[in-house]
Scaffold this motif. Sequence first.
Motif, PDB file in Angstrom:
ATOM      1  N   VAL A  74       0.686  -1.096   0.068  1.00 10.45           N
ATOM      2  CA  VAL A  74      -0.043  -0.008  -0.013  1.00 10.45           C
ATOM      3  C   VAL A  74       0.807   1.359   0.227  1.00 10.45           C
ATOM      4  N   ASN A  75       2.101   1.092   0.371  1.00  4.44           N
ATOM      5  CA  ASN A  75       3.065   2.265   0.170  1.00  4.44           C
ATOM      6  C   ASN A  75       3.533   2.459  -0.844  1.00  4.44           C
ATOM      7  N   GLY A  76       3.103   3.439  -1.802  1.00 10.49           N
ATOM      8  CA  GLY A  76       3.807   3.823  -3.051  1.00 10.49           C
ATOM      9  C   GLY A  76       3.187   3.303  -4.098  1.00 10.49           C
ATOM     10  N   GLY A  77       1.947   2.574  -3.824  1.00 10.00           N
ATOM     11  CA  GLY A  77       1.168   1.922  -4.935  1.00 10.00           C
ATOM     12  C   GLY A  77       0.289   2.625  -5.755  1.00 10.00           C
ATOM     13  N   VAL A  78      -0.681   2.284  -6.153  1.00 11.72           N
ATOM     14  CA  VAL A  78      -1.757   2.886  -7.059  1.00 11.72           C
ATOM     15  C   VAL A  78      -2.825   3.627  -5.866  1.00 11.72           C
ATOM     16  N   GLY A  79      -2.778   3.204  -4.694  1.00  8.66           N
ATOM     17  CA  GLY A  79      -3.689   3.686  -3.672  1.00  8.66           C
ATOM     18  C   GLY A  79      -3.114   5.288  -3.323  1.00  8.66           C
ATOM     19  N   ASP A  80      -1.809   5.309  -3.335  1.00 11.88           N
ATOM     20  CA  ASP A  80      -1.017   6.498  -2.972  1.00 11.88           C
ATOM     21  C   ASP A  80      -1.133   7.347  -4.204  1.00 11.88           C
ATOM     22  N   MET A  81      -1.191   7.052  -5.398  1.00 12.54           N
ATOM     23  CA  MET A  81      -0.956   7.825  -6.600  1.00 12.54           C
ATOM     24  C   MET A  81      -2.557   8.277  -6.588  1.00 12.54           C
ATOM     25  N   ILE A  82      -3.768   7.679  -6.376  1.00  8.10           N
ATOM     26  CA  ILE A  82      -5.021   8.016  -6.368  1.00  8.10           C
ATOM     27  C   ILE A  82      -5.158   9.084  -5.166  1.00  8.10           C
ATOM     28  N   SER A  83      -4.782   8.824  -4.129  1.00 12.06           N
ATOM     29  CA  SER A  83      -4.814   9.759  -2.838  1.00 12.06           C
ATOM     30  C   SER A  83      -4.460  11.150  -3.197  1.00 12.06           C
ATOM     31  N   SER A  84      -3.254  10.907  -3.757  1.00  9.50           N
ATOM     32  CA  SER A  84      -2.542  12.285  -3.915  1.00  9.50           C
ATOM     33  C   SER A  84      -3.210  13.052  -5.222  1.00  9.50           C
ATOM     34  N   PHE A  85      -3.722  12.388  -6.285  1.00  6.55           N
ATOM     35  CA  PHE A  85      -4.554  13.032  -7.185  1.00  6.55           C
ATOM     36  C   PHE A  85      -5.650  13.662  -6.789  1.00  6.55           C
ATOM     37  N   LEU A  86      -6.352  13.050  -5.794  1.00  9.36           N
ATOM     38  CA  LEU A  86      -7.633  13.481  -5.243  1.00  9.36           C
ATOM     39  C   LEU A  86      -7.570  14.357  -4.267  1.00  9.36           C
ATOM     40  N   SER A  87      -6.469  14.624  -3.666  1.00  8.09           N
ATOM     41  CA  SER A  87      -6.299  15.405  -2.432  1.00  8.09           C
ATOM     42  C   SER A  87      -6.261  16.993  -2.937  1.00  8.09           C
ATOM     43  N   SER A  88      -5.976  17.208  -4.072  1.00 11.75           N
ATOM     44  CA  SER A  88      -5.948  18.771  -4.422  1.00 11.75           C
ATOM     45  C   SER A  88      -7.483  18.935  -5.550  1.00 11.75           C
ATOM     46  N   ARG A  89      -7.964  18.084  -5.691  1.00 14.35           N
ATOM     47  CA  ARG A  89      -9.075  18.067  -6.752  1.00 14.35           C
ATOM     48  C   ARG A  89     -10.481  17.912  -5.938  1.00 14.35           C
ATOM     49  N   LEU A  90     -10.540  16.811  -5.168  1.00 19.26           N
ATOM     50  CA  LEU A  90     -11.936  16.295  -4.801  1.00 19.26           C
ATOM     51  C   LEU A  90     -11.835  15.871  -3.148  1.00 19.26           C
ATOM     52  N   PRO A  91     -12.115  16.489  -1.960  1.00 18.87           N
ATOM     53  CA  PRO A  91     -11.949  15.759  -0.903  1.00 18.87           C
ATOM     54  C   PRO A  91     -12.936  14.642  -0.772  1.00 18.87           C
ATOM     55  N   ARG A  92     -12.511  13.416  -0.405  1.00 17.42           N
ATOM     56  CA  ARG A  92     -13.096  12.225  -0.438  1.00 17.42           C
ATOM     57  C   ARG A  92     -12.334  11.193   0.687  1.00 17.42           C
ATOM     58  N   LYS A  93     -12.817  10.471   1.430  1.00 16.15           N
ATOM     59  CA  LYS A  93     -12.397   9.618   2.174  1.00 16.15           C
ATOM     60  C   LYS A  93     -11.857   8.453   1.184  1.00 16.15           C
ATOM     61  N   VAL A  94     -10.489   8.233   1.361  1.00 17.86           N
ATOM     62  CA  VAL A  94      -9.827   7.331   0.631  1.00 17.86           C
ATOM     63  C   VAL A  94      -9.188   6.095   1.451  1.00 17.86           C
ATOM     64  N   VAL A  95      -9.496   4.793   1.189  1.00 20.01           N
ATOM     65  CA  VAL A  95      -9.062   3.724   1.845  1.00 20.01           C
ATOM     66  C   VAL A  95      -8.225   2.868   0.886  1.00 20.01           C
ATOM     67  N   LYS A  96      -6.941   2.390   1.182  1.00 16.85           N
ATOM     68  CA  LYS A  96      -6.033   1.892   0.504  1.00 16.85           C
ATOM     69  C   LYS A  96      -5.828   0.390   1.159  1.00 16.85           C
ATOM     70  N   ILE A  97      -6.353  -0.757   0.204  1.00 12.66           N
ATOM     71  CA  ILE A  97      -6.175  -1.988   0.543  1.00 12.66           C
ATOM     72  C   ILE A  97      -5.321  -2.700  -0.409  1.00 12.66           C
ATOM     73  N   GLY A  98      -4.269  -3.210   0.437  1.00 15.01           N
ATOM     74  CA  GLY A  98      -3.377  -4.096  -0.184  1.00 15.01           C
ATOM     75  C   GLY A  98      -2.455  -4.953   0.627  1.00 15.01           C
ATOM     76  N   ILE A  99      -1.305  -4.973   0.483  1.00 13.52           N
ATOM     77  CA  ILE A  99      -0.185  -5.603   1.267  1.00 13.52           C
ATOM     78  C   ILE A  99       0.083  -4.460   2.484  1.00 13.52           C
ATOM     79  N   GLU A 100      -0.143  -4.688   3.618  1.00  7.08           N
ATOM     80  CA  GLU A 100       0.370  -3.597   4.588  1.00  7.08           C
ATOM     81  C   GLU A 100       1.667  -3.763   4.910  1.00  7.08           C
ATOM     82  N   ASP A 101       2.548  -3.041   4.005  1.00  6.56           N
ATOM     83  CA  ASP A 101       3.881  -2.840   4.507  1.00  6.56           C
ATOM     84  C   ASP A 101       4.605  -4.130   4.865  1.00  6.56           C
TER      85      ASP A 101
END
Length: 312
Positions: free
Chosen positions: A251-278
């Motif tokens: 989950v660190n550095g994956g697509v979840g981080d990419m989408i979180s970064s993208f949405l943070s400056s455009r659309l405030p929404r709760k984002v949850v990243k589900i994958g391998i936990e570090d």
Amino acid sequence: MNLNYSYRESLGKALVKIGEKKKEVVVVDSDVSKSTYTKYFAEKFPNRFVSVGISEQDLIGFSAGLALGGKIPIAVAFSMFLMRAWEQIRNTIARDKLNVKIIGTHSGLSDFLDGSSHQALEDISLIRILPNFTVVAPSDIVSTEKLVYEMVDHIGPVYMRIGRDNSPKIYDDQEEFKIGKSKTLIEGDDILIISYGPMVEISREVVNLLRKKGFSSSLIDLYSIKPFDEQNVIKLAYKSNLIAIIEEHNVNGGVGDMISSFLSSRLPRKVVKIGIEDSFGTSARNYLELIEFFKLTPKNIEERLKVIYDEL
């Protein structure tokens, strides 16, 4: 879940088809042709197949030379061991924007028996940060074949991530895939799920389970990770209260981080990243046993999303 198809077999057959159409295609392998199924290409076009041995740095350097000579090299190796050549990928391929296609097989948890040393859970993170690189991750055997054609037609460096076996068949053979686009498989209002690779099929099951609990969900197959379909993500995120990215990756550095970064400056929404936990992977008797171990089954994910949504 029907995971009875093989990513690597689809790859092997696609390489033969593209080799028949494009004489400038050369496949370069790192002594794993029997495992990656590049053996199909080697049997059909022995004069356009090169094995450099167990030396991924040489795999990349040799492919760079082919690209400079006007060929279209397709360098194939296990995803995990391609990372051994990250310096060469960065300094030789990315900086000079060479027309080299790199395919990492046995990615994610798909090499279940060999354990953490062979399971690539960091490759998306390491490659997508490189300038000039395109990154794609097909979700099934059809998109694997179609994206091989697409990446060869694309000018510039491309990294494709595929699993070993345990592939679903989500799409019809007539389906088209374009770099920079995505597929909306299901459209709903409450939760937006974004996934790629084999987790797309698991995400479809999650949507079905959530529907039974009264939740309406959207599902995007983000097969093109860089560039990704920003317009589609924004459109479906806008009408959703919760965004979930489900991936077979750290989950660190994956697509979840990419989408979180993208949405943070455009659309405030709760984002949850589900994958391998570090963590690293581990060995198991089969692929589904690993999915269970890392709590990535449809039931595990559905229960987690329901709790998070209810707390909004």
